[in-house]
Design a protein around this motif. Structure first.
Motif, PDB file in Angstrom:
ATOM      1  N   TYR A   1       0.834  -1.200   0.000  1.00 33.25           N
ATOM      2  CA  TYR A   1       0.000   0.000   0.000  1.00 33.25           C
ATOM      3  C   TYR A   1       0.873   1.256   0.000  1.00 33.25           C
ATOM      4  O   TYR A   1       0.655   2.191  -0.780  1.00 33.25           O
ATOM      5  CB  TYR A   1      -0.953   0.006   1.199  1.00 33.25           C
ATOM      6  N   LEU A   2       1.871   1.298   0.888  1.00 31.96           N
ATOM      7  CA  LEU A   2       2.753   2.468   0.976  1.00 31.96           C
ATOM      8  C   LEU A   2       3.498   2.689  -0.336  1.00 31.96           C
ATOM      9  O   LEU A   2       3.610   3.823  -0.815  1.00 31.96           O
ATOM     10  CB  LEU A   2       3.765   2.290   2.114  1.00 31.96           C
ATOM     11  N   LEU A   3       4.000   1.601  -0.923  1.00 32.85           N
ATOM     12  CA  LEU A   3       4.753   1.724  -2.176  1.00 32.85           C
ATOM     13  C   LEU A   3       3.887   2.323  -3.282  1.00 32.85           C
ATOM     14  O   LEU A   3       4.361   3.103  -4.097  1.00 32.85           O
ATOM     15  CB  LEU A   3       5.280   0.349  -2.616  1.00 32.85           C
ATOM     16  N   ARG A   4       2.604   1.966  -3.273  1.00 37.65           N
ATOM     17  CA  ARG A   4       1.717   2.500  -4.305  1.00 37.65           C
ATOM     18  C   ARG A   4       1.235   3.899  -3.946  1.00 37.65           C
ATOM     19  O   ARG A   4       1.151   4.780  -4.799  1.00 37.65           O
ATOM     20  CB  ARG A   4       0.526   1.554  -4.475  1.00 37.65           C
ATOM     21  N   ALA A   5       0.885   4.102  -2.662  1.00 34.91           N
ATOM     22  CA  ALA A   5       0.209   5.332  -2.257  1.00 34.91           C
ATOM     23  C   ALA A   5       1.090   6.574  -2.377  1.00 34.91           C
ATOM     24  O   ALA A   5       0.580   7.668  -2.634  1.00 34.91           O
ATOM     25  CB  ALA A   5      -0.316   5.203  -0.833  1.00 34.91           C
ATOM     26  N   VAL A   6       2.408   6.445  -2.196  1.00 35.18           N
ATOM     27  CA  VAL A   6       3.253   7.643  -2.296  1.00 35.18           C
ATOM     28  C   VAL A   6       3.274   8.204  -3.716  1.00 35.18           C
ATOM     29  O   VAL A   6       3.663   9.340  -3.921  1.00 35.18           O
ATOM     30  CB  VAL A   6       4.719   7.389  -1.846  1.00 35.18           C
ATOM     31  N   HIS A   7       2.832   7.403  -4.684  1.00 38.29           N
ATOM     32  CA  HIS A   7       2.815   7.900  -6.063  1.00 38.29           C
ATOM     33  C   HIS A   7       1.497   8.599  -6.401  1.00 38.29           C
ATOM     34  O   HIS A   7       1.266   8.972  -7.550  1.00 38.29           O
ATOM     35  CB  HIS A   7       3.126   6.767  -7.037  1.00 38.29           C
ATOM     36  N   GLY A   8       0.646   8.795  -5.383  1.00 36.75           N
ATOM     37  CA  GLY A   8      -0.553   9.587  -5.591  1.00 36.75           C
ATOM     38  C   GLY A   8      -1.788   8.716  -5.714  1.00 36.75           C
ATOM     39  O   GLY A   8      -1.732   7.490  -5.688  1.00 36.75           O
ATOM     40  N   VAL A   9      -2.925   9.388  -5.828  1.00 41.37           N
ATOM     41  CA  VAL A   9      -4.207   8.706  -5.967  1.00 41.37           C
ATOM     42  C   VAL A   9      -4.566   8.768  -7.439  1.00 41.37           C
ATOM     43  O   VAL A   9      -4.746   9.854  -7.987  1.00 41.37           O
ATOM     44  CB  VAL A   9      -5.296   9.398  -5.121  1.00 41.37           C
ATOM     45  N   PRO A  10      -4.644   7.614  -8.120  1.00 37.77           N
ATOM     46  CA  PRO A  10      -4.905   7.678  -9.563  1.00 37.77           C
ATOM     47  C   PRO A  10      -6.265   8.301  -9.869  1.00 37.77           C
ATOM     48  O   PRO A  10      -7.175   8.272  -9.047  1.00 37.77           O
ATOM     49  CB  PRO A  10      -4.858   6.209 -10.011  1.00 37.77           C
ATOM     50  N   LEU A  11      -6.360   8.856 -11.051  1.00 35.43           N
ATOM     51  CA  LEU A  11      -7.643   9.361 -11.527  1.00 35.43           C
ATOM     52  C   LEU A  11      -8.547   8.168 -11.828  1.00 35.43           C
ATOM     53  O   LEU A  11      -8.101   7.025 -11.823  1.00 35.43           O
ATOM     54  CB  LEU A  11      -7.421  10.212 -12.783  1.00 35.43           C
ATOM     55  N   ALA A  12      -9.813   8.441 -12.092  1.00 35.35           N
ATOM     56  CA  ALA A  12     -10.762   7.368 -12.392  1.00 35.35           C
ATOM     57  C   ALA A  12     -10.309   6.587 -13.632  1.00 35.35           C
ATOM     58  O   ALA A  12      -9.570   7.093 -14.477  1.00 35.35           O
ATOM     59  CB  ALA A  12     -12.142   7.954 -12.628  1.00 35.35           C
ATOM     60  N   ALA A  13     -10.786   5.346 -13.723  1.00 34.68           N
ATOM     61  CA  ALA A  13     -10.355   4.441 -14.790  1.00 34.68           C
ATOM     62  C   ALA A  13     -10.667   4.982 -16.187  1.00 34.68           C
ATOM     63  O   ALA A  13      -9.965   4.661 -17.149  1.00 34.68           O
ATOM     64  CB  ALA A  13     -11.013   3.079 -14.592  1.00 34.68           C
ATOM     65  N   ASP A  14     -11.705   5.809 -16.313  1.00 37.05           N
ATOM     66  CA  ASP A  14     -12.090   6.290 -17.653  1.00 37.05           C
ATOM     67  C   ASP A  14     -11.416   7.615 -18.019  1.00 37.05           C
ATOM     68  O   ASP A  14     -11.774   8.244 -19.013  1.00 37.05           O
ATOM     69  CB  ASP A  14     -13.617   6.431 -17.751  1.00 37.05           C
ATOM     70  N   VAL A  15     -10.420   8.028 -17.221  1.00 36.21           N
ATOM     71  CA  VAL A  15      -9.703   9.280 -17.510  1.00 36.21           C
ATOM     72  C   VAL A  15      -8.225   8.946 -17.667  1.00 36.21           C
ATOM     73  O   VAL A  15      -7.665   8.220 -16.847  1.00 36.21           O
ATOM     74  CB  VAL A  15      -9.888  10.295 -16.349  1.00 36.21           C
ATOM     75  N   PRO A  16      -7.574   9.440 -18.716  1.00 39.88           N
ATOM     76  CA  PRO A  16      -6.140   9.130 -18.881  1.00 39.88           C
ATOM     77  C   PRO A  16      -5.335   9.613 -17.681  1.00 39.88           C
ATOM     78  O   PRO A  16      -5.723  10.589 -17.035  1.00 39.88           O
ATOM     79  CB  PRO A  16      -5.739   9.899 -20.144  1.00 39.88           C
ATOM     80  N   PRO A  17      -4.229   8.923 -17.345  1.00 40.82           N
ATOM     81  CA  PRO A  17      -3.470   9.286 -16.144  1.00 40.82           C
ATOM     82  C   PRO A  17      -2.960  10.729 -16.184  1.00 40.82           C
ATOM     83  O   PRO A  17      -2.794  11.300 -17.259  1.00 40.82           O
ATOM     84  CB  PRO A  17      -2.296   8.300 -16.136  1.00 40.82           C
ATOM     85  N   ALA A  18      -2.732  11.282 -14.999  1.00 44.84           N
ATOM     86  CA  ALA A  18      -2.229  12.654 -14.900  1.00 44.84           C
ATOM     87  C   ALA A  18      -0.835  12.731 -15.502  1.00 44.84           C
ATOM     88  O   ALA A  18      -0.048  11.790 -15.402  1.00 44.84           O
ATOM     89  CB  ALA A  18      -2.194  13.081 -13.442  1.00 44.84           C
ATOM     90  N   SER A  19      -0.523  13.863 -16.123  1.00 47.11           N
ATOM     91  CA  SER A  19       0.768  13.998 -16.810  1.00 47.11           C
ATOM     92  C   SER A  19       1.899  14.270 -15.827  1.00 47.11           C
ATOM     93  O   SER A  19       3.059  14.060 -16.135  1.00 47.11           O
ATOM     94  CB  SER A  19       0.691  15.125 -17.830  1.00 47.11           C
TER      95      SER A  19
END
Length: 207
Positions: free
Chosen positions: A88-106
């Motif tokens: 969880y920590l390894l993933r969470a420090v990279h931010g909260v992803p946008l919704a699945a139907d929106v391209p990832p943040a730049s």
């Protein structure tokens, strides 16, 4: 021709969330939301009662995603709890992803926690935003604390440590990485922050 009301509400809210995360609440106009979502001003006012209405619904949707995501990731048998916290920590420090139907943040700033971003920008003067943001934090914090308790039951974390204190500490590191990431530090640096936070968890004392 007037646009029919049968638009995909979730997709509109996800696109609006992305716009708010990128530009902030005050930096986003109704025209910006209109451009991001493809909905005319009239439709936006008709469907959501203006910019604040869009924000409240977008935050509510974000809260629902947040309540499911981390909880699912952190939930499970006691013997896997420490490793789930680690992942969880390894993933969470990279931010909260946008919704699945929106391209990832730049960039990393666009992946910052939406609730925290809105709480910092307008929460002081907007009790509704403050309350929703606080609920978003609480649900994730509770999931982390439960996972800490599971790891304690399994003998992987010091049983005398306070799970609530540890959950606040870990989430402060996670949300603080929004700031470090926004300053432009590398993903490797963020991963190393996550590893350091994980290493801080107190292990049982074996005599």
């Amino acid at each position: 021709m007037a646009r029919p009301r049968s638009f995909d509400r979730d997709h509109v809210l996800h696109a609006a969330e992305r716009q708010f995360r990128t530009s902030g609440y005050n930096g986003t106009s109704v025209d910006d939301i209109s451009a991001a979502t493809g909905l005319g001003r009239g439709s936006l006012y008709g469907a959501f009662d203006g910019k604040h209405g869009v924000l409240m619904e977008a935050m509510t949707g974000y809260f629902a995603r947040l309540a499911q995501g981390p909880r699912k990731m952190l939930d499970g048998p006691d013997e896997g709890a420490l490793e789930r916290l680690h992942q969880y920590l390894l993933r969470a420090v990279h931010g909260v992803p946008l919704a699945a139907d929106v391209p990832p943040a730049s960039d990393r700033a666009g992946a910052a926690c939406f609730a925290a971003k809105m709480a910092l920008e307008i929460g002081a003067s907007d009790p509704e935003v403050k309350r929703l943001a606080s609920e978003c934090f609480s649900v994730v914090r509770a999931a982390v604390a439960d996972c800490v308790r599971a790891a304690q039951r399994n003998g992987d974390i010091d049983p005398d440590a306070d799970p609530d204190d540890l959950s606040y500490l870990l989430l402060t590191v996670v949300r603080g990485s929004d700031v470090v990431g926004a300053y432009g530090h590398s993903p490797e640096r963020l991963t190393s922050i996550a590893e350091s936070a994980f290493a801080l968890l107190p292990r049982p004392h074996h005599h």
